[in-house]
Design a protein around this motif. Structure first.
Motif, PDB file in Angstrom:
ATOM      1  N   ASP A 165      -4.584   3.947  12.734  1.00 46.96           N
ATOM      2  CA  ASP A 165      -3.660   3.183  11.909  1.00 46.96           C
ATOM      3  C   ASP A 165      -2.212   3.656  12.017  1.00 46.96           C
ATOM      4  O   ASP A 165      -1.289   2.865  12.175  1.00 46.96           O
ATOM      5  CB  ASP A 165      -4.100   3.264  10.441  1.00 46.96           C
ATOM      6  CG  ASP A 165      -3.278   2.343   9.581  1.00 46.96           C
ATOM      7  OD1 ASP A 165      -3.499   1.124   9.673  1.00 46.96           O
ATOM      8  OD2 ASP A 165      -2.383   2.816   8.858  1.00 46.96           O
ATOM      9  N   LEU A 166      -2.025   4.970  11.925  1.00 45.37           N
ATOM     10  CA  LEU A 166      -0.642   5.447  11.966  1.00 45.37           C
ATOM     11  C   LEU A 166       0.021   5.080  13.287  1.00 45.37           C
ATOM     12  O   LEU A 166       1.173   4.631  13.307  1.00 45.37           O
ATOM     13  CB  LEU A 166      -0.591   6.963  11.747  1.00 45.37           C
ATOM     14  CG  LEU A 166       0.814   7.533  11.878  1.00 45.37           C
ATOM     15  CD1 LEU A 166       1.742   6.983  10.803  1.00 45.37           C
ATOM     16  CD2 LEU A 166       0.804   9.041  11.843  1.00 45.37           C
TER      17      LEU A 166
ATOM     18  N   ASN B 170     -12.559   5.390  13.907  1.00 47.62           N
ATOM     19  CA  ASN B 170     -11.294   5.524  13.187  1.00 47.62           C
ATOM     20  C   ASN B 170     -11.376   5.076  11.730  1.00 47.62           C
ATOM     21  O   ASN B 170     -10.487   5.338  10.928  1.00 47.62           O
ATOM     22  CB  ASN B 170     -10.203   4.729  13.917  1.00 47.62           C
ATOM     23  CG  ASN B 170      -8.869   4.734  13.186  1.00 47.62           C
ATOM     24  OD1 ASN B 170      -8.430   3.725  12.668  1.00 47.62           O
ATOM     25  ND2 ASN B 170      -8.242   5.893  13.108  1.00 47.62           N
TER      26      ASN B 170
ATOM     27  N   ASP C  32      -5.984  10.256  17.362  1.00 48.50           N
ATOM     28  CA  ASP C  32      -5.725  10.194  15.931  1.00 48.50           C
ATOM     29  C   ASP C  32      -6.490  11.341  15.249  1.00 48.50           C
ATOM     30  O   ASP C  32      -6.039  12.479  15.296  1.00 48.50           O
ATOM     31  CB  ASP C  32      -6.105   8.799  15.402  1.00 48.50           C
ATOM     32  CG  ASP C  32      -5.722   8.626  13.949  1.00 48.50           C
ATOM     33  OD1 ASP C  32      -5.138   9.562  13.378  1.00 48.50           O
ATOM     34  OD2 ASP C  32      -6.011   7.570  13.367  1.00 48.50           O
ATOM     35  N   ASN C  33      -7.670  11.065  14.708  1.00 49.55           N
ATOM     36  CA  ASN C  33      -8.299  12.067  13.849  1.00 49.55           C
ATOM     37  C   ASN C  33      -9.307  12.977  14.551  1.00 49.55           C
ATOM     38  O   ASN C  33      -9.974  12.575  15.495  1.00 49.55           O
ATOM     39  CB  ASN C  33      -8.998  11.366  12.690  1.00 49.55           C
ATOM     40  CG  ASN C  33      -8.014  10.500  11.936  1.00 49.55           C
ATOM     41  OD1 ASN C  33      -6.961  10.976  11.531  1.00 49.55           O
ATOM     42  ND2 ASN C  33      -8.330   9.227  11.788  1.00 49.55           N
TER      43      ASN C  33
ATOM     44  N   ASP D  77      -5.514  14.535  11.559  1.00 48.21           N
ATOM     45  CA  ASP D  77      -5.179  14.347  12.974  1.00 48.21           C
ATOM     46  C   ASP D  77      -5.528  15.569  13.835  1.00 48.21           C
ATOM     47  O   ASP D  77      -5.526  16.701  13.362  1.00 48.21           O
ATOM     48  CB  ASP D  77      -3.699  13.968  13.127  1.00 48.21           C
ATOM     49  CG  ASP D  77      -3.483  12.498  12.785  1.00 48.21           C
ATOM     50  OD1 ASP D  77      -4.259  11.959  11.965  1.00 48.21           O
ATOM     51  OD2 ASP D  77      -2.556  11.883  13.332  1.00 48.21           O
TER      52      ASP D  77
ATOM     53  N   LYS E  87      -5.476   0.041   7.832  1.00 53.91           N
ATOM     54  CA  LYS E  87      -5.385   0.861   6.620  1.00 53.91           C
ATOM     55  C   LYS E  87      -3.961   0.868   6.091  1.00 53.91           C
ATOM     56  O   LYS E  87      -3.480   1.872   5.569  1.00 53.91           O
ATOM     57  CB  LYS E  87      -5.782   2.309   6.940  1.00 53.91           C
ATOM     58  CG  LYS E  87      -7.178   2.477   7.479  1.00 53.91           C
ATOM     59  CD  LYS E  87      -7.384   3.933   7.820  1.00 53.91           C
ATOM     60  CE  LYS E  87      -8.373   4.127   8.922  1.00 53.91           C
ATOM     61  NZ  LYS E  87      -8.224   5.430   9.565  1.00 53.91           N
ATOM     62  N   ALA E  88      -3.250  -0.220   6.302  1.00 54.21           N
ATOM     63  CA  ALA E  88      -1.869  -0.293   5.834  1.00 54.21           C
ATOM     64  C   ALA E  88      -1.505  -1.768   5.685  1.00 54.21           C
ATOM     65  O   ALA E  88      -2.369  -2.640   5.820  1.00 54.21           O
ATOM     66  CB  ALA E  88      -0.956   0.406   6.825  1.00 54.21           C
TER      67      ALA E  88
ATOM     68  N   ARG F  58      -2.189   8.372  -3.814  1.00 53.61           N
ATOM     69  CA  ARG F  58      -2.896   9.130  -2.780  1.00 53.61           C
ATOM     70  C   ARG F  58      -2.263  10.468  -2.452  1.00 53.61           C
ATOM     71  O   ARG F  58      -2.941  11.462  -2.260  1.00 53.61           O
ATOM     72  CB  ARG F  58      -3.043   8.290  -1.515  1.00 53.61           C
ATOM     73  CG  ARG F  58      -4.187   7.296  -1.607  1.00 53.61           C
ATOM     74  CD  ARG F  58      -4.516   6.660  -0.280  1.00 53.61           C
ATOM     75  NE  ARG F  58      -3.313   6.315   0.445  1.00 53.61           N
ATOM     76  CZ  ARG F  58      -2.939   6.891   1.582  1.00 53.61           C
ATOM     77  NH1 ARG F  58      -3.690   7.795   2.148  1.00 53.61           N
ATOM     78  NH2 ARG F  58      -1.807   6.536   2.176  1.00 53.61           N
TER      79      ARG F  58
ATOM     80  N   PHE G  77       0.843  -1.191   0.000  1.00 48.91           N
ATOM     81  CA  PHE G  77       0.000   0.000   0.000  1.00 48.91           C
ATOM     82  C   PHE G  77       0.886   1.250   0.000  1.00 48.91           C
ATOM     83  O   PHE G  77       0.451   2.337  -0.393  1.00 48.91           O
ATOM     84  CB  PHE G  77      -0.933  -0.019   1.210  1.00 48.91           C
ATOM     85  CG  PHE G  77      -2.086   0.935   1.113  1.00 48.91           C
ATOM     86  CD1 PHE G  77      -2.737   1.149  -0.094  1.00 48.91           C
ATOM     87  CD2 PHE G  77      -2.553   1.623   2.232  1.00 48.91           C
ATOM     88  CE1 PHE G  77      -3.819   2.029  -0.187  1.00 48.91           C
ATOM     89  CE2 PHE G  77      -3.625   2.508   2.146  1.00 48.91           C
ATOM     90  CZ  PHE G  77      -4.259   2.711   0.935  1.00 48.91           C
TER      91      PHE G  77
ATOM     92  N   ARG H 262       1.069   1.590  13.082  1.00 42.14           N
ATOM     93  CA  ARG H 262       2.275   1.436  12.254  1.00 42.14           C
ATOM     94  C   ARG H 262       3.508   1.848  13.051  1.00 42.14           C
ATOM     95  O   ARG H 262       4.557   1.222  12.972  1.00 42.14           O
ATOM     96  CB  ARG H 262       2.158   2.286  10.988  1.00 42.14           C
ATOM     97  CG  ARG H 262       1.173   1.728   9.981  1.00 42.14           C
ATOM     98  CD  ARG H 262       0.913   2.714   8.853  1.00 42.14           C
ATOM     99  NE  ARG H 262       2.118   3.044   8.090  1.00 42.14           N
ATOM    100  CZ  ARG H 262       2.234   4.127   7.320  1.00 42.14           C
ATOM    101  NH1 ARG H 262       1.233   4.992   7.209  1.00 42.14           N
ATOM    102  NH2 ARG H 262       3.346   4.356   6.661  1.00 42.14           N
TER     103      ARG H 262
ATOM    104  N   TRP I 147       8.270   3.825   3.885  1.00 40.59           N
ATOM    105  CA  TRP I 147       6.951   4.479   3.843  1.00 40.59           C
ATOM    106  C   TRP I 147       6.744   5.415   5.027  1.00 40.59           C
ATOM    107  O   TRP I 147       6.389   6.587   4.877  1.00 40.59           O
ATOM    108  CB  TRP I 147       5.859   3.391   3.787  1.00 40.59           C
ATOM    109  CG  TRP I 147       4.470   3.916   3.721  1.00 40.59           C
ATOM    110  CD1 TRP I 147       4.067   5.186   3.416  1.00 40.59           C
ATOM    111  CD2 TRP I 147       3.266   3.161   3.953  1.00 40.59           C
ATOM    112  NE1 TRP I 147       2.696   5.273   3.430  1.00 40.59           N
ATOM    113  CE2 TRP I 147       2.174   4.060   3.763  1.00 40.59           C
ATOM    114  CE3 TRP I 147       2.996   1.830   4.292  1.00 40.59           C
ATOM    115  CZ2 TRP I 147       0.849   3.658   3.911  1.00 40.59           C
ATOM    116  CZ3 TRP I 147       1.677   1.438   4.434  1.00 40.59           C
ATOM    117  CH2 TRP I 147       0.616   2.337   4.248  1.00 40.59           C
TER     118      TRP I 147
ATOM    119  N   LEU J 131      -7.924   8.744   3.710  1.00 37.86           N
ATOM    120  CA  LEU J 131      -8.416   7.699   2.807  1.00 37.86           C
ATOM    121  C   LEU J 131      -9.620   8.177   2.011  1.00 37.86           C
ATOM    122  O   LEU J 131     -10.125   7.476   1.153  1.00 37.86           O
ATOM    123  CB  LEU J 131      -8.837   6.462   3.615  1.00 37.86           C
ATOM    124  CG  LEU J 131      -7.716   5.527   4.042  1.00 37.86           C
ATOM    125  CD1 LEU J 131      -8.279   4.457   4.950  1.00 37.86           C
ATOM    126  CD2 LEU J 131      -7.045   4.886   2.844  1.00 37.86           C
TER     127      LEU J 131
END
Ligand code: F6P
Ligand code: MG
Length: 472
Positions: free
Chosen positions: A387-388, A188, A249-250, A287, A427-428, A24, A16, A391, A104, A194
């Motif tokens: 997700d971040l 999330n 996160d967001n 974020d 998402k990854a 993206r 991805f 990761r 990435w 996305l």
């Protein structure tokens, strides 16, 4: 301090990462240019206009470099010298890579860090958030789910106050706990980075109560019962201060459900304080910044202003928003009073730290930022949203998917002294802690990646993992 497991890189055509840099990011950068362009049109000061135009050029140049696989260039000092030095040092260590052949995680953080310097180095745009408009727009467009949750939350808190059965039936209590965390988890699924391939209707579908029930089977690993036991035990032991940290996160809908969770934990006594940890610069599009927290509170304090004023797009299409029912307005104002009350009492606090916008994975956290580690240790739970963060926790590496979560955390694992709970919709590419055979099974589903060799099932937020690693 990094994991030896190979990291996800943009040169891997199956990843991805490769998709992100090629498809993206150019879309995200175009959106950013568009936003500044609109803001320049509104600016009246000629100096501000000139600076704005310069920013547009710089983002345009960055987009060109990404699309044409140029080298990543050193970031200019914008006053946070140590941070910039760390970014540039890593760039050098990587041998000044090209966009299509770079880890990435590093390159994506680099992109947002570099954009932030375009603004920091001006006079009029220092605190401008290029993503603010998008963040508020999606919050407005999640109206049905926002209202449904507000009414449910009010009812719940009133029941807790009246000391009804919710607090006395252990099974019901556990169910409620799981539900509150699941709401927070699925919040999330709808981040804006996305959104390039998701419509507002899709988002609304993802947010309602029915959707949540149906999505329960999509939680591949679920450590919530253990998380519940930790909080319950601390409460039963009569521990005076029981803190839960949320590494946010967001903004928008996700921050709203984070606050629902925080409010619930405080109201039912599973925590005595919740510490929210936002970012310090516009980051991964959606974020949370401290200003988003303030914006959300003021939006729900005055919900008519939010919902009954047409957005720019609605004005263009000559649409008038539906009036807000009185009861909905009251529910939202109830939420505002609850949260503003907790905030005023110091039970709900916001604690920024610039470390969250560094480029490295959290494998480096104990060594690079021991003070932050000390801040996190006393918490009963540190919830990492999204997700971040996942990761970063796992080093964004190609682990065997059956690797235990605590092992994939390296220095943030059991020896760290931190109870890490990750709430993540996938998402990854990276995923760990799965039962043997699960990855293969999901790859074989429709759109799951199949023979392509890609782990496509894990890219679009349909599946989730809730993983706990106990550090004390
Ligand atoms: O996978 C797409 C992506 O933009 C990743 O780059 C990033 O990890 C993630 O989404 C951001 O999602 P979240 O807001 O959940 O951290
Ligand atoms: Mg995000």
């Amino acid at each position: 301090y990094d994991t030896k497991t190979p990291q996800s890189v943009t040169s891997d055509p199956k990843s991805f990462a490769s998709d992100s840099v090629r498809k993206r990011w150019p879309v995200i950068l175009t959106g950013a240019i568009d936003d500044v362009y609109r803001a320049v049109l509104r600016a009246t000061d000629p100096e501000a206009q000139a600076e704005g135009k310069r920013i547009i050029e710089q983002i345009g140049a960055l987009k060109y470099e990404v699309e044409h696989d140029r080298k990543l260039t050193p970031i200019p000092d914008d006053g946070f010298s140590d941070e910039i030095k760390a970014y540039n040092k890593e760039l050098e260590d990587l041998g000044t890579p090209n966009w299509f052949d770079v880890p990435w995680l590093f390159s994506e953080c680099y992109m947002y860090r570099r954009i932030s310097t375009f603004f920091a180095l001006t006079k009029h745009w220092k605190n401008y958030d290029i993503f603010a408009r998008q963040k508020l727009d999606t919050f407005r467009s999640s109206r049905p789910a926002v209202l449904e949750l507000a009414s449910k939350y009010k009812e719940l808190v009133e029941q807790l106050r009246a000391d009804k059965d919710v607090t006395h039936n252990p099974e019901a209590e556990k169910l409620l706990f799981a539900e509150m965390f699941e709401i927070c988890l699925w919040g999330n699924a709808t981040d804006l980075s996305l959104l390039a391939n998701l419509t507002y209707e899709d988002i609304q579908k993802l947010q309602g109560a029915e959707a949540r029930k149906a999505a329960e089977k999509n939680i591949l690993v679920n450590d919530l019962p253990r998380a519940y036991d930790i909080l319950k035990k601390a409460q039963a032991e009569g521990k005076k201060e029981r803190v839960v940290d949320i590494v946010l996160d967001n903004a928008g809908f996700e921050l709203y459900v984070d606050l629902i969770l925080a409010g619930y934990l405080l109201s039912c006594g599973l925590a005595t304080q919740v510490v929210l940890r936002p970012k310090s610069i516009p980051w991964f599009v959606s974020d949370v910044l401290p200003s988003d927290f303030a914006a959300l509170l003021s939006a729900i304090a005055n919900p008519r202003g939010l919902y009954e004023t047409a957005s720019d797009d609605e004005k263009l299409q000559d649409k008038t928003p539906e009036p807000l029912p009185k009861s909905a307005e009251q529910d939202l104002q109830f939420l505002f009073q609850e949260w503003a009350g907790f905030h005023a009492e110091g039970q709900l606090i916001l604690r920024p730290n610039r470390y969250w916008t560094a480029a490295g994975s959290f494998w480096r956290l104990p060594h690079e930022n021991p003070d932050l580690l000390e801040e996190l240790k006393p918490a009963e739970l540190v919830i990492f949203k999204g997700d971040l963060n996942y990761r970063k926790l796992t080093g964004d590496a190609w682990w065997d998917p059956t690797t235990p979560f605590s092992e994939a955390l390296g220095p943030m694992g059991p020896s760290s002294g931190v109870n890490v709970l990750s709430l993540r919709t996938c998402k990854a590419d990276v995923v760990v802690d799965l039962p043997a055979g699960k990855d293969e099974e999901l790859r074989a589903t429709e759109g799951g990646g199949g023979d392509s060799g890609s782990r496509r099932w894990a890219w679009h937020g349909k599946w989730a993992v809730v993983c706990l690693s106990e550090g004390h």
